[in-house]
Design an enzyme around this catalytic site. Structure first.
Site, PDB file in Angstrom:
ATOM      1  N   GLU A 116       0.991  -1.277   0.258  1.00 18.62           N
ATOM      2  CA  GLU A 116      -0.204  -0.036  -0.423  1.00 18.62           C
ATOM      3  C   GLU A 116       0.922   1.414  -0.615  1.00 18.62           C
ATOM      4  O   GLU A 116       0.267   2.348  -0.379  1.00 18.62           O
ATOM      5  CB  GLU A 116      -1.347   0.169   1.046  1.00 18.62           C
ATOM      6  CG  GLU A 116      -1.866   1.010   1.140  1.00 18.62           C
ATOM      7  CD  GLU A 116      -2.829   1.444   0.145  1.00 18.62           C
ATOM      8  OE1 GLU A 116      -3.863   0.409  -0.314  1.00 18.62           O
ATOM      9  OE2 GLU A 116      -2.556   2.208  -0.694  1.00 18.62           O
ATOM     10  N   GLY A 150       2.352   7.318  -0.412  1.00 18.62           N
ATOM     11  CA  GLY A 150       2.909   7.526   0.499  1.00 18.62           C
ATOM     12  C   GLY A 150       1.760   6.976   1.758  1.00 18.62           C
ATOM     13  O   GLY A 150       0.863   5.839   1.602  1.00 18.62           O
ATOM     14  N   LYS A 168       5.947   4.343  -9.750  1.00 18.02           N
ATOM     15  CA  LYS A 168       4.207   4.150  -8.980  1.00 18.02           C
ATOM     16  C   LYS A 168       3.440   4.328 -10.243  1.00 18.02           C
ATOM     17  O   LYS A 168       1.946   3.588  -9.963  1.00 18.02           O
ATOM     18  CB  LYS A 168       3.657   5.798  -7.890  1.00 18.02           C
ATOM     19  CG  LYS A 168       4.819   6.097  -6.805  1.00 18.02           C
ATOM     20  CD  LYS A 168       4.982   6.595  -6.084  1.00 18.02           C
ATOM     21  CE  LYS A 168       6.313   7.114  -5.074  1.00 18.02           C
ATOM     22  NZ  LYS A 168       6.053   8.635  -4.627  1.00 18.02           N
ATOM     23  N   GLY A 218      12.733  14.273   5.216  1.00 20.58           N
ATOM     24  CA  GLY A 218      12.612  12.330   5.057  1.00 20.58           C
ATOM     25  C   GLY A 218      11.583  12.554   4.001  1.00 20.58           C
ATOM     26  O   GLY A 218      11.285  11.345   3.435  1.00 20.58           O
ATOM     27  N   ASP A 225      10.399   8.074 -10.165  1.00 17.61           N
ATOM     28  CA  ASP A 225      10.225   7.011  -8.542  1.00 17.61           C
ATOM     29  C   ASP A 225       8.154   7.364  -9.259  1.00 17.61           C
ATOM     30  O   ASP A 225       7.209   6.632  -8.864  1.00 17.61           O
ATOM     31  CB  ASP A 225      10.077   8.805  -7.735  1.00 17.61           C
ATOM     32  CG  ASP A 225       9.323   7.565  -6.381  1.00 17.61           C
ATOM     33  OD1 ASP A 225       9.775   7.032  -5.680  1.00 17.61           O
ATOM     34  OD2 ASP A 225       8.311   8.768  -5.938  1.00 17.61           O
TER      35      ASP A 225
END
Ligand code: NDP
Ligand code: HSE
Length: 404
Positions: free
Chosen positions: A124, A129, A200, A182, A196
Site C-alpha cells: 500500500e 505515501g 508508481k 524525509g 519515482d
C-alpha cells in the site's frame, strides 16, 4: 502474538516502529492479536536508542527464526531487498513493503509466489505515501471498468514546485528542504527526474487495468528543466505546474506518461500543493473519484505500511486477491497523444506573434512584465508529433510544457 521483523530503520522503518508503539492497543485490536516487533535489521547500530536491543545486522537471524510471520521491507532499492523478500515469501511469510522500485520491477513474480505459498505480498505504501489507493483499486473499485488513473504521485517534486511558486525558493533550496523532511529518495534523481512517479504509475495502472505496465516503457520527463521563468509565465496565464503521471485509455489502447503539466484553477490538481499527492480514477459506472493525502514522509508512509501489517495479520494463511497479470498492457506510441502546449520563446510578442500563428495556428499569447526578452503562448490541441514538427521551425523555443 504475531512476531514481525522490520528491514531498515531509516525514515519509514523508524516510523513503523513509532506507529506500532504509539497506537499499540488499537492496532492489536484491529489485527485480532498482539503485533510485536522482534527484530529490526539495519546496517548501523543505534546506541542509546531503545531500538538497539532489537537490531540485527544479519538477515539469516530473521530467515532462520520460525516465530517471524511478517516481514516489513523498508530498506529501499532492488537488492538485497528482492532477495530477502523472495526468501520470506518462499518460506510462507507475509511481506509488507513501501519499496516501489521493488514492486515495479518484481511485483508480478512476488505476488505469484505469495499466491503459491498462501501468504501475502502487500505494498500500500509504495504509491501515494499515506493515501489508501492500492486497497481501493483491489477491493473497492471492482464493479467498474476503469479507463484512467492519473495524478500527482511524488511528494518531493510537488513540494519543490509549490515552494518555487509560493515563496520564490530556488530549486536547490526546496529540494534540500524536502530531503530534510524525509520526503526524498536516497538518490533524489529518482524524484526530480520523474523515475519515482514513473514506477508508481506503472504499479497503479497494472492493478487498475489488470495487465503489466513495464515502467521502462513509460515516457518520463522530470522537473529539472522547469525554471522560475516558466513558473512566472504559468502564474500570468492562471496555471500551476505539476508533475503528473497518467495512464489513460484511448479507444482500445492506453497511453502512459510522466511529465510536468500546467493545470488551471478548475482542475482538481491545482489545489494539491506541498507534499500532498492526489490520484484521480475514472470508472465507467463510478465516474470520477480522487484520493488525496500526504504523499511522503515518515508517519503517513508508516501508517500505510502498518495498515498492511494489520491486513496481513488478518489473512495469515490466505492470499488477498490482487490482479496483476504478467501479460503487457497495449500501450500506444506517445507521439500520437494530443495535448495543448505552453511554449516560452525568446523574442517579442508584438514582433513575433504573426510568425508563431502562421506555424501553430491561433494561440493564446501572453507577455510577462519581468521577462522583457521573452514571451509565451498556449497552442490549440495537437499531437506530440505535430508539435515537434512545428517547434522545429523555430530556434528560439526556451521550454514547452503540456497543458491539461
Ligand atoms: P532511508 O534511506 O531513510 O532508510 C533505509 C534504511 O534501510 C536505512 O537505515 C539503511 O541503512 C537501511 N538499509 C539499507 N540497505 C540495507 C541493508 N542491505 N541491510 C540493512 N539495512 C539496510 O529510506 P526511507 O525510509 O525514506 O525509504 C525506505 C523505502 O520506502 C524506499 O523504498 C522508499 O522509496 C520508500 N518510501 C519512502 C517514503 C518516504 O517518504 N521517505 C514514502 C514512501 C515510500 P543506512 O542508512 O545505514 O544505509
Ligand atoms: N520520494 C517519494 C516522494 C517518497 O517524494 O513521493 C514517497 O513515495
Amino acid at each position: 502474538m504475531i512476531q514481525i521483523a522490520v528491514l531498515g530503520y531509516g525514515t519509514v522503518g523508524s516510523g513503523v516502529v513509532e506507529v506500532i508503539e504509539t497506537n499499540q492497543e488499537s492496532i492489536n485490536k484491529k489485527a485480532g492479536q498482539e503485533i510485536n516487533i522482534k527484530y529490526v535489521l539495519d546496517l548501523r547500530d543505534f546506541p542509546g536508542n531503545p531500538i538497539q536491543e532489537k537490531i540485527v545486522h544479519d538477515y539469516e537471524v530473521i530467515a532462520n527464526d520460525p516465530e517471524i510471520q511478517i516481514v516489513v521491507e523498508v530498506m529501499g532499492g532492488v537488492e538485497p531487498a528482492y532477495t530477502f523478500v523472495k526468501r520470506a515469501l518462499e518460506s510462507g511469510r507475509c511481506v509488507c513493503t513501501s519499496n516501489k522500485e521493488l514492486v515495479a520491477k518484481h511485483g508480478p513474480e512476488l505476488m505469484a509466489i505469495a499466491q503459491e505459498k498462501h501468504c501475502n505480498f502487500l505494498f500500500e505504501a509504495s504509491c501515494g505515501g499515506g493515501i489508501p489507493i492500492i486497497r481501493p483499486l483491489n477491493s473497492s473499485l471492482t464493479a467498474d471498468v476503469l479507463d484512467e488513473v492519473s495524478g500527482i504521485l511524488n511528494g518531493t517534486t510537488n513540494y519543490i514546485l509549490s515552494k518555487m511558486e509560493s515563496d520564490g525558493s530556488s530549486f536547490e533550496a526546496a529540494l534540500k528542504d524536502a530531503q530534510e523532511r524525509g520526503y526524498a529518495e536516497r538518490n533524489p534523481e529518482a524524484d526530480v527526474e520523474g523515475y519515482d512517479a514513473c514506477r508508481k504509475i506503472a504499479i497503479l495502472s497494472s492493478l487498475a487495468f489488470g495487465h503489466h505496465v513495464d515502467y521502462e516503457d513509460i515516457y518520463t520527463e522530470g522537473i529539472t528543466k522547469i525554471t522560475a521563468s516558466d513558473i512566472k509565465c504559468a502564474k500570468v496565464l492562471g496555471y500551476r505546474i505539476k508533475l503528473v503521471a497518467t495512464c489513460k485509455q484511448v479507444k482500445d489502447q492506453y497511453y502512459t506518461m510522466v511529465c510536468p503539466v500546467m493545470v488551471d484553477g478548475e482542475d482538481p490538481l491545482y489545489g494539491v500543493n506541498d507534499v500532498f499527492n492526489a490520484i484521480f480514477v475514472h470508472g465507467n459506472m463510478l465516474g470520477d473519484a480522487m484520493f488525496y493525502g500526504s504523499g511522503a514522509g515518515k508517519r503517513p508512509t508508516a501508517s500505510a505500511v502498518v495498515a498492511d501489517v494489520v491486513d496481513a495479520a488478518k489473512h495469515l494463511n490466505c492470499t488477498v486477491m490482487q490482479k496483476w497479470s504478467s501479460q503487457k498492457l497495449n500501450l500506444m506510441d506517445v507521439s500520437q497523444v494530443t495535448h495543448r502546449y505552453f511554449v516560452r520563446m525568446e523574442g517579442s510578442l508584438t514582433r513575433d506573434i504573426d510568425q508563431v500563428e502562421s506555424v501553430f495556428g491561433q494561440v493564446r499569447p501572453a507577455g510577462v512584465p519581468d521577462l522583457s526578452q521573452e514571451f509565451c503562448f498556449v497552442t490549440k490541441p495537437m499531437t506530440e508529433k505535430e508539435y515537434e514538427e512545428k517547434a522545429a521551425k523555430f530556434g528560439t523555443i526556451l521550454n514547452r510544457i503540456r497543458v491539461r
